[in-house]
Motif scaffolding. Structure first.
Motif, PDB file in Angstrom:
ATOM      1  N   ASN A  27      71.552  50.778  55.632  1.00  0.00           N
ATOM      2  CA  ASN A  27      70.397  49.557  55.481  1.00  0.00           C
ATOM      3  C   ASN A  27      68.623  49.806  54.904  1.00  0.00           C
ATOM      4  OD1 ASN A  27      72.447  47.680  55.342  1.00  0.00           O
ATOM      5  ND2 ASN A  27      72.009  47.280  57.483  1.00  0.00           N
ATOM      6  N   GLY A  28      67.945  49.423  54.559  1.00  0.00           N
ATOM      7  CA  GLY A  28      66.747  49.311  54.487  1.00  0.00           C
ATOM      8  C   GLY A  28      65.986  48.119  54.828  1.00  0.00           C
ATOM      9  N   GLN A  29      64.510  49.082  54.726  1.00  0.00           N
ATOM     10  CA  GLN A  29      63.254  47.254  54.905  1.00  0.00           C
ATOM     11  C   GLN A  29      62.161  48.019  53.670  1.00  0.00           C
ATOM     12  OE1 GLN A  29      61.115  46.851  58.307  1.00  0.00           O
ATOM     13  NE2 GLN A  29      61.482  44.411  58.115  1.00  0.00           N
ATOM     14  N   ALA A  30      62.310  46.695  52.469  1.00  0.00           N
ATOM     15  CA  ALA A  30      61.640  47.277  52.082  1.00  0.00           C
ATOM     16  C   ALA A  30      59.620  46.061  52.748  1.00  0.00           C
ATOM     17  CB  ALA A  30      61.952  46.419  50.680  1.00  0.00           C
ATOM     18  N   VAL A  31      58.714  47.445  52.548  1.00  0.00           N
ATOM     19  CA  VAL A  31      57.434  46.266  52.972  1.00  0.00           C
ATOM     20  C   VAL A  31      56.610  45.816  51.844  1.00  0.00           C
ATOM     21  CG1 VAL A  31      55.889  46.956  53.786  1.00  0.00           C
ATOM     22  CG2 VAL A  31      57.854  48.053  54.716  1.00  0.00           C
ATOM     23  N   ALA A  32      56.468  45.081  51.727  1.00  0.00           N
ATOM     24  CA  ALA A  32      55.447  44.419  51.432  1.00  0.00           C
ATOM     25  C   ALA A  32      53.821  45.136  51.232  1.00  0.00           C
ATOM     26  CB  ALA A  32      55.046  42.188  51.281  1.00  0.00           C
ATOM     27  N   GLN A  33      53.023  45.237  49.284  1.00  0.00           N
ATOM     28  CA  GLN A  33      52.096  46.106  49.440  1.00  0.00           C
ATOM     29  C   GLN A  33      51.130  45.231  48.963  1.00  0.00           C
ATOM     30  OE1 GLN A  33      51.998  49.103  50.417  1.00  0.00           O
ATOM     31  NE2 GLN A  33      54.317  48.897  51.223  1.00  0.00           N
ATOM     32  N   TRP A  34      49.821  44.483  49.573  1.00  0.00           N
ATOM     33  CA  TRP A  34      49.432  43.640  49.121  1.00  0.00           C
ATOM     34  C   TRP A  34      47.096  44.844  48.901  1.00  0.00           C
ATOM     35  CZ3 TRP A  34      50.800  39.100  49.215  1.00  0.00           C
ATOM     36  CH2 TRP A  34      51.791  38.723  49.743  1.00  0.00           C
ATOM     37  N   ALA A  35      47.150  43.583  47.729  1.00  0.00           N
ATOM     38  CA  ALA A  35      45.908  44.513  47.633  1.00  0.00           C
ATOM     39  C   ALA A  35      44.677  42.968  48.278  1.00  0.00           C
ATOM     40  CB  ALA A  35      45.570  44.937  46.406  1.00  0.00           C
ATOM     41  N   ALA A  36      43.314  43.489  48.397  1.00  0.00           N
ATOM     42  CA  ALA A  36      42.559  42.287  49.670  1.00  0.00           C
ATOM     43  C   ALA A  36      41.827  42.224  48.141  1.00  0.00           C
ATOM     44  CB  ALA A  36      41.507  42.860  50.388  1.00  0.00           C
ATOM     45  N   ASN A  37      41.681  40.831  47.923  1.00  0.00           N
ATOM     46  CA  ASN A  37      40.985  40.688  46.559  1.00  0.00           C
ATOM     47  C   ASN A  37      39.695  40.356  46.903  1.00  0.00           C
ATOM     48  OD1 ASN A  37      43.588  39.468  46.044  1.00  0.00           O
ATOM     49  ND2 ASN A  37      43.267  36.924  46.369  1.00  0.00           N
ATOM     50  N   ASN A  38      38.584  40.650  45.911  1.00  0.00           N
ATOM     51  CA  ASN A  38      37.440  40.552  46.369  1.00  0.00           C
ATOM     52  C   ASN A  38      36.767  39.600  45.489  1.00  0.00           C
ATOM     53  OD1 ASN A  38      37.379  43.452  46.814  1.00  0.00           O
ATOM     54  ND2 ASN A  38      37.313  44.450  44.260  1.00  0.00           N
ATOM     55  N   TYR A  39      35.454  39.005  45.860  1.00  0.00           N
ATOM     56  CA  TYR A  39      35.287  37.607  45.749  1.00  0.00           C
ATOM     57  C   TYR A  39      33.438  38.661  44.812  1.00  0.00           C
ATOM     58  CZ  TYR A  39      39.174  35.977  46.867  1.00  0.00           C
ATOM     59  OH  TYR A  39      40.834  35.682  47.639  1.00  0.00           O
ATOM     60  N   ASP A  40      33.101  37.329  44.479  1.00  0.00           N
ATOM     61  CA  ASP A  40      31.231  37.709  43.891  1.00  0.00           C
ATOM     62  C   ASP A  40      30.279  36.918  45.693  1.00  0.00           C
ATOM     63  OD1 ASP A  40      31.510  38.933  41.799  1.00  0.00           O
ATOM     64  OD2 ASP A  40      31.363  37.890  40.960  1.00  0.00           O
ATOM     65  N   LEU A  41      29.898  37.384  46.098  1.00  0.00           N
ATOM     66  CA  LEU A  41      29.132  36.426  47.079  1.00  0.00           C
ATOM     67  C   LEU A  41      27.360  36.792  46.390  1.00  0.00           C
ATOM     68  CD1 LEU A  41      28.157  35.311  49.714  1.00  0.00           C
ATOM     69  CD2 LEU A  41      27.910  38.178  50.583  1.00  0.00           C
ATOM     70  N   THR A  42      26.969  35.557  45.962  1.00  0.00           N
ATOM     71  CA  THR A  42      25.852  35.431  45.136  1.00  0.00           C
ATOM     72  C   THR A  42      24.174  35.027  46.421  1.00  0.00           C
ATOM     73  OG1 THR A  42      26.979  34.998  43.079  1.00  0.00           O
ATOM     74  CG2 THR A  42      23.926  34.528  43.608  1.00  0.00           C
ATOM     75  N   PHE A  43      23.217  35.667  46.338  1.00  0.00           N
ATOM     76  CA  PHE A  43      21.885  35.172  46.692  1.00  0.00           C
ATOM     77  C   PHE A  43      21.055  34.612  46.231  1.00  0.00           C
ATOM     78  CE2 PHE A  43      24.184  39.432  48.124  1.00  0.00           C
ATOM     79  CZ  PHE A  43      24.454  38.925  49.275  1.00  0.00           C
ATOM     80  N   THR A  44      20.565  33.336  47.012  1.00  0.00           N
ATOM     81  CA  THR A  44      19.615  32.079  46.566  1.00  0.00           C
ATOM     82  C   THR A  44      18.574  32.134  47.326  1.00  0.00           C
ATOM     83  OG1 THR A  44      20.837  30.307  47.233  1.00  0.00           O
ATOM     84  CG2 THR A  44      21.434  31.144  44.543  1.00  0.00           C
ATOM     85  N   ASN A  45      18.452  30.667  46.492  1.00  0.00           N
ATOM     86  CA  ASN A  45      16.583  30.939  46.660  1.00  0.00           C
ATOM     87  C   ASN A  45      15.915  31.987  47.009  1.00  0.00           C
ATOM     88  OD1 ASN A  45      14.580  28.852  47.834  1.00  0.00           O
ATOM     89  ND2 ASN A  45      15.410  29.460  50.175  1.00  0.00           N
ATOM     90  N   THR A  46      16.001  32.963  46.480  1.00  0.00           N
ATOM     91  CA  THR A  46      14.985  33.808  45.843  1.00  0.00           C
ATOM     92  C   THR A  46      14.290  34.295  44.860  1.00  0.00           C
ATOM     93  OG1 THR A  46      16.643  35.632  44.987  1.00  0.00           O
ATOM     94  CG2 THR A  46      17.092  35.380  47.407  1.00  0.00           C
ATOM     95  N   GLU A  47      13.055  34.484  45.160  1.00  0.00           N
ATOM     96  CA  GLU A  47      12.073  34.525  44.205  1.00  0.00           C
ATOM     97  C   GLU A  47      12.630  35.977  42.582  1.00  0.00           C
ATOM     98  OE1 GLU A  47       8.002  35.996  44.858  1.00  0.00           O
ATOM     99  OE2 GLU A  47       7.459  33.815  45.983  1.00  0.00           O
ATOM    100  N   GLY A  48      12.529  35.521  41.949  1.00  0.00           N
ATOM    101  CA  GLY A  48      13.168  35.710  41.136  1.00  0.00           C
ATOM    102  C   GLY A  48      14.045  34.979  39.615  1.00  0.00           C
ATOM    103  N   ALA A  49      14.654  35.760  38.674  1.00  0.00           N
ATOM    104  CA  ALA A  49      14.697  35.212  37.551  1.00  0.00           C
ATOM    105  C   ALA A  49      16.378  35.076  37.516  1.00  0.00           C
ATOM    106  CB  ALA A  49      14.895  35.358  36.185  1.00  0.00           C
ATOM    107  N   THR A  50      17.098  35.633  37.625  1.00  0.00           N
ATOM    108  CA  THR A  50      18.418  36.016  38.496  1.00  0.00           C
ATOM    109  C   THR A  50      18.255  36.122  39.948  1.00  0.00           C
ATOM    110  OG1 THR A  50      18.765  36.631  36.257  1.00  0.00           O
ATOM    111  CG2 THR A  50      20.865  37.374  37.378  1.00  0.00           C
TER     112      THR A  50
END
Length: 195
Positions: A27-50
């Motif tokens: 018998n064997g046991q397969a182990v799930a492989q996972w990759a952590a998701n990436n997300y965008d963190l936006t910084f606001t209320n700062t001077e500058g156009a973008t």
């Protein structure tokens, strides 16, 4: 798995899928492989156009955060949904996020040069706020005509927009007086008064 993407199964360190031939005599046991998701963190209320953006990974610390600059203000912290965000904060949000910069306005010293008039005490002013009460100098033979900073007239209602200590200069208008003439018995004359 929340915050992760499934990448497949691993058996004894080897990736397996539906086409893998079974070669184990047990018998064997397969182990799930996972990759952590990436997300965008936006910084606001700062001077500058973008607004700047940072990629964050689910389940890991946010890491280095930008230190923004804003004319006339001191940066305090980042808030995300009302909670302080630091570089040690572990990202547990499934999705993108927004960090909002928190600021306090700077204060400056406003000095006064009455340019020959009586002295006036300096005051503390707050950036983006009305100047408030200012002293009124006096000078013999003149009427006080207001204060200027960098050739701009200021009043107690003026919103302070100088990100530095400044000296206000008094402006004056020569007072006018009437001089009357009494001929002391002499002939009438015109004009009888002059300014």
């Amino acid at each position: 798995r929340t915050g992760y993407t499934f990448k497949g199964w691993s058996l004894d360190g080897v990736t397996v899928d539906s086409s893998t031939k079974w070669s184990k005599a047990s018998n064997g046991q397969a182990v799930a492989q996972w990759a952590a998701n990436n997300y965008d963190l936006t910084f606001t209320n700062t001077e500058g156009a973008t607004p700047p953006t940072k990629i964050v990974t689910f389940g890991t610390a946010v890491g280095t955060l930008p230190t923004p600059n804003r004319t006339g203000y001191t940066f305090v912290e980042w808030l995300m949904n009302g909670t302080p965000l630091t570089q040690e904060t572990v990202w547990n949000k499934v999705g993108d996020g927004e960090a909002v910069a928190q600021w306090i306005p700077n204060t400056y010293v406003l000095s006064f040069d009455s340019q020959g008039g009586s002295g006036v005490a300096e005051v503390t002013v707050t950036f983006d706020k009305p100047i408030g009460t200012m002293g009124v100098p006096a000078m013999t033979g003149y009427t006080f005509n207001g204060w200027t900073v960098n050739n701009q007239a200021i009043t107690e209602q003026t919103i302070w927009k100088f990100a530095e200590n400044c000296t206000a200069l008094a402006t004056w208008k020569a007072a006018q007086f009437l001089l009357s003439f009494d001929t002391a018995g002499g002939s009438n004359m015109e004009p009888k008064t002059v300014t």
